[in-house]
Design a protein around this motif. Sequence first.
Motif, PDB file in Angstrom:
ATOM      1  N   ASP A 218       0.836  -1.204   0.000  1.00  0.00           N
ATOM      2  CA  ASP A 218       0.000   0.000   0.000  1.00  0.00           C
ATOM      3  C   ASP A 218       0.869   1.252   0.000  1.00  0.00           C
ATOM      4  O   ASP A 218       0.554   2.241  -0.672  1.00  0.00           O
ATOM      5  CB  ASP A 218      -0.908   0.007   1.228  1.00  0.00           C
ATOM      6  CG  ASP A 218      -1.878  -1.149   1.234  1.00  0.00           C
ATOM      7  OD1 ASP A 218      -2.470  -1.422   0.174  1.00  0.00           O
ATOM      8  OD2 ASP A 218      -2.031  -1.777   2.298  1.00  0.00           O
ATOM      9  N   PHE A 219       1.952   1.210   0.766  1.00  0.00           N
ATOM     10  CA  PHE A 219       2.863   2.360   0.814  1.00  0.00           C
ATOM     11  C   PHE A 219       3.430   2.650  -0.560  1.00  0.00           C
ATOM     12  O   PHE A 219       3.449   3.809  -1.013  1.00  0.00           O
ATOM     13  CB  PHE A 219       3.995   2.070   1.799  1.00  0.00           C
ATOM     14  CG  PHE A 219       5.009   3.178   1.907  1.00  0.00           C
ATOM     15  CD1 PHE A 219       4.856   4.187   2.847  1.00  0.00           C
ATOM     16  CD2 PHE A 219       6.120   3.219   1.070  1.00  0.00           C
ATOM     17  CE1 PHE A 219       5.785   5.215   2.942  1.00  0.00           C
ATOM     18  CE2 PHE A 219       7.046   4.241   1.163  1.00  0.00           C
ATOM     19  CZ  PHE A 219       6.883   5.241   2.101  1.00  0.00           C
ATOM     20  N   GLU A 220       3.911   1.625  -1.264  1.00  0.00           N
ATOM     21  CA  GLU A 220       4.496   1.816  -2.586  1.00  0.00           C
ATOM     22  C   GLU A 220       3.459   2.311  -3.592  1.00  0.00           C
ATOM     23  O   GLU A 220       3.771   3.079  -4.501  1.00  0.00           O
ATOM     24  CB  GLU A 220       5.109   0.499  -3.082  1.00  0.00           C
ATOM     25  CG  GLU A 220       6.276   0.013  -2.258  1.00  0.00           C
ATOM     26  CD  GLU A 220       7.485   0.937  -2.341  1.00  0.00           C
ATOM     27  OE1 GLU A 220       7.511   1.810  -3.225  1.00  0.00           O
ATOM     28  OE2 GLU A 220       8.395   0.793  -1.515  1.00  0.00           O
ATOM     29  N   ASP A 224       3.292   8.386  -3.151  1.00  0.00           N
ATOM     30  CA  ASP A 224       3.513   9.584  -3.952  1.00  0.00           C
ATOM     31  C   ASP A 224       2.224  10.167  -4.530  1.00  0.00           C
ATOM     32  O   ASP A 224       2.276  11.048  -5.386  1.00  0.00           O
ATOM     33  CB  ASP A 224       4.492   9.266  -5.097  1.00  0.00           C
ATOM     34  CG  ASP A 224       5.866   8.884  -4.564  1.00  0.00           C
ATOM     35  OD1 ASP A 224       6.288   9.498  -3.567  1.00  0.00           O
ATOM     36  OD2 ASP A 224       6.500   7.980  -5.137  1.00  0.00           O
ATOM     37  N   THR A 225       1.093   9.698  -4.031  1.00  0.00           N
ATOM     38  CA  THR A 225      -0.192  10.239  -4.515  1.00  0.00           C
ATOM     39  C   THR A 225      -0.981  10.785  -3.336  1.00  0.00           C
ATOM     40  O   THR A 225      -0.650  11.830  -2.801  1.00  0.00           O
ATOM     41  CB  THR A 225      -0.978   9.142  -5.260  1.00  0.00           C
ATOM     42  OG1 THR A 225      -1.120   7.991  -4.382  1.00  0.00           O
ATOM     43  CG2 THR A 225      -0.251   8.705  -6.535  1.00  0.00           C
ATOM     44  N   THR A 226      -2.013  10.082  -2.909  1.00  0.00           N
ATOM     45  CA  THR A 226      -2.872  10.600  -1.828  1.00  0.00           C
ATOM     46  C   THR A 226      -2.163  10.631  -0.485  1.00  0.00           C
ATOM     47  O   THR A 226      -2.393  11.533   0.323  1.00  0.00           O
ATOM     48  CB  THR A 226      -4.140   9.738  -1.714  1.00  0.00           C
ATOM     49  OG1 THR A 226      -3.763   8.376  -1.492  1.00  0.00           O
ATOM     50  CG2 THR A 226      -4.964   9.829  -2.993  1.00  0.00           C
ATOM     51  N   ASP A 228       0.914  11.274   0.194  1.00  0.00           N
ATOM     52  CA  ASP A 228       1.854  12.391   0.293  1.00  0.00           C
ATOM     53  C   ASP A 228       1.183  13.605   0.918  1.00  0.00           C
ATOM     54  O   ASP A 228       1.745  14.275   1.788  1.00  0.00           O
ATOM     55  CB  ASP A 228       2.395  12.743  -1.090  1.00  0.00           C
ATOM     56  CG  ASP A 228       3.510  13.758  -1.029  1.00  0.00           C
ATOM     57  OD1 ASP A 228       4.565  13.425  -0.468  1.00  0.00           O
ATOM     58  OD2 ASP A 228       3.321  14.879  -1.520  1.00  0.00           O
ATOM     59  N   ALA A 229      -0.039  13.904   0.492  1.00  0.00           N
ATOM     60  CA  ALA A 229      -0.777  15.041   1.048  1.00  0.00           C
ATOM     61  C   ALA A 229      -1.159  14.791   2.499  1.00  0.00           C
ATOM     62  O   ALA A 229      -1.095  15.697   3.336  1.00  0.00           O
ATOM     63  CB  ALA A 229      -2.025  15.312   0.205  1.00  0.00           C
ATOM     64  N   GLU A 230      -1.552  13.562   2.833  1.00  0.00           N
ATOM     65  CA  GLU A 230      -1.941  13.247   4.208  1.00  0.00           C
ATOM     66  C   GLU A 230      -0.749  13.358   5.167  1.00  0.00           C
ATOM     67  O   GLU A 230      -0.880  13.883   6.281  1.00  0.00           O
ATOM     68  CB  GLU A 230      -2.538  11.842   4.262  1.00  0.00           C
ATOM     69  CG  GLU A 230      -3.890  11.734   3.561  1.00  0.00           C
ATOM     70  CD  GLU A 230      -4.399  10.309   3.523  1.00  0.00           C
ATOM     71  OE1 GLU A 230      -3.563   9.379   3.643  1.00  0.00           O
ATOM     72  OE2 GLU A 230      -5.616  10.113   3.369  1.00  0.00           O
ATOM     73  N   LEU A 231       0.411  12.892   4.730  1.00  0.00           N
ATOM     74  CA  LEU A 231       1.609  12.985   5.570  1.00  0.00           C
ATOM     75  C   LEU A 231       2.066  14.438   5.725  1.00  0.00           C
ATOM     76  O   LEU A 231       2.548  14.838   6.787  1.00  0.00           O
ATOM     77  CB  LEU A 231       2.732  12.137   4.979  1.00  0.00           C
ATOM     78  CG  LEU A 231       2.504  10.620   5.039  1.00  0.00           C
ATOM     79  CD1 LEU A 231       3.542   9.879   4.207  1.00  0.00           C
ATOM     80  CD2 LEU A 231       2.542  10.126   6.478  1.00  0.00           C
ATOM     81  N   ALA A 232       1.900  15.239   4.666  1.00  0.00           N
ATOM     82  CA  ALA A 232       2.245  16.660   4.760  1.00  0.00           C
ATOM     83  C   ALA A 232       1.313  17.366   5.739  1.00  0.00           C
ATOM     84  O   ALA A 232       1.749  18.213   6.528  1.00  0.00           O
ATOM     85  CB  ALA A 232       2.162  17.311   3.382  1.00  0.00           C
ATOM     86  N   ASP A 233       0.021  17.030   5.705  1.00  0.00           N
ATOM     87  CA  ASP A 233      -0.940  17.614   6.654  1.00  0.00           C
ATOM     88  C   ASP A 233      -0.586  17.206   8.090  1.00  0.00           C
ATOM     89  O   ASP A 233      -0.683  18.021   9.015  1.00  0.00           O
ATOM     90  CB  ASP A 233      -2.357  17.150   6.322  1.00  0.00           C
ATOM     91  CG  ASP A 233      -2.893  17.777   5.051  1.00  0.00           C
ATOM     92  OD1 ASP A 233      -2.341  18.823   4.628  1.00  0.00           O
ATOM     93  OD2 ASP A 233      -3.850  17.234   4.476  1.00  0.00           O
ATOM     94  N   LEU A 234      -0.181  15.961   8.257  1.00  0.00           N
ATOM     95  CA  LEU A 234       0.202  15.481   9.577  1.00  0.00           C
ATOM     96  C   LEU A 234       1.383  16.297  10.118  1.00  0.00           C
ATOM     97  O   LEU A 234       1.389  16.689  11.292  1.00  0.00           O
ATOM     98  CB  LEU A 234       0.582  14.006   9.503  1.00  0.00           C
ATOM     99  CG  LEU A 234       1.216  13.407  10.757  1.00  0.00           C
ATOM    100  CD1 LEU A 234       0.203  13.376  11.900  1.00  0.00           C
ATOM    101  CD2 LEU A 234       1.737  11.997  10.481  1.00  0.00           C
ATOM    102  N   ALA A 235       2.370  16.576   9.274  1.00  0.00           N
ATOM    103  CA  ALA A 235       3.533  17.352   9.705  1.00  0.00           C
ATOM    104  C   ALA A 235       3.129  18.754  10.127  1.00  0.00           C
ATOM    105  O   ALA A 235       3.615  19.286  11.129  1.00  0.00           O
ATOM    106  CB  ALA A 235       4.562  17.403   8.587  1.00  0.00           C
ATOM    107  N   ARG A 236       2.226  19.376   9.399  1.00  0.00           N
ATOM    108  CA  ARG A 236       1.769  20.725   9.754  1.00  0.00           C
ATOM    109  C   ARG A 236       0.985  20.707  11.061  1.00  0.00           C
ATOM    110  O   ARG A 236       1.167  21.567  11.929  1.00  0.00           O
ATOM    111  CB  ARG A 236       0.913  21.302   8.633  1.00  0.00           C
ATOM    112  CG  ARG A 236       1.696  21.781   7.422  1.00  0.00           C
ATOM    113  CD  ARG A 236       0.825  22.620   6.513  1.00  0.00           C
ATOM    114  NE  ARG A 236      -0.260  21.817   5.940  1.00  0.00           N
ATOM    115  CZ  ARG A 236      -0.162  21.151   4.794  1.00  0.00           C
ATOM    116  NH1 ARG A 236       0.969  21.183   4.103  1.00  0.00           N
ATOM    117  NH2 ARG A 236      -1.175  20.441   4.326  1.00  0.00           N
TER     118      ARG A 236
END
Length: 294
Positions: A218-220, A224-226, A228-236
Amino acid sequence: MSSYIAYFTGPRTLGWSLVMVLAAAVGMWLLRDRWSGRKRLLGFLLLASIGLVVVVTLLREPPQGTCWTCFGEWGLGRIRAGQVGTDVALNIVLFVPPTFFATLLWPAPLRVTGIAALCSLAIEVTQPLIGVGANDAMDLLANTAGALIGAGAATAVRLLRDLLVDRRVSLARVAKLAVGVAVAAAVGVGGPAWVASARQAAATGRLEQLFAGTTLADFERHRDTTWDAELADLARESGRPTVIGYRGETKALERYTWQVYFAVRCVIAEWTPDGFTTVQLSGGACTNPLAAHA
């Protein structure tokens, strides 16, 4: 660190430092009739250490002109995020000697700390006026922390001296010092550790909510699609940690590291062919190469 050493051992800094030491010696010579023996030595050390503060903060560079826009940019975000580096450690150390010697001369640690904090504020305001550095609330906080350390250490020395020489120390003095040390430790060490741990716990819960039941496949497929945005939101959402990733044949890792002042916490998100898990770590384990966990 080597760049700071080269910077503070440059000809301009060393020259001004020599001037300040000579000025301190002259000052003590002028006060020779009022102070003698130990007080004269402490006075010289106090004046010399104050001179060093002036050299490092105001005389280290030629003036570059007033920066009026700097007064609206105090860097409060650094305090909220707890971003620290060598510059913060140096700003702490810089104010330890003058407050240490001042408290040995005048046993009023809180008053000495307050005066040191006001002096730091005056320096931060003066720096952009003459174009040597910029005002920074983190520097003010670090200077005040150094002043507390210096005044507290001098108070402990005075207490120990009274105990060894007079062998009479009131319980109230011991209790006051113990309470002061406990409060300072709770605020200076416990506060950042609590904030970093809270961010770590919140991010761990969010990661497990988002990716429970997923695998390396699932990670692979989604990283680089959905995802990526969820992990970026988590960081913020979790205070903008430092994020490092690792992809191997049998494992993928994402490490989120929070450094709140001198407290370091991290969480590693791990995907394998069998599933997903998280690992919470602290301290040096959060700065090791991520491949070591693979």
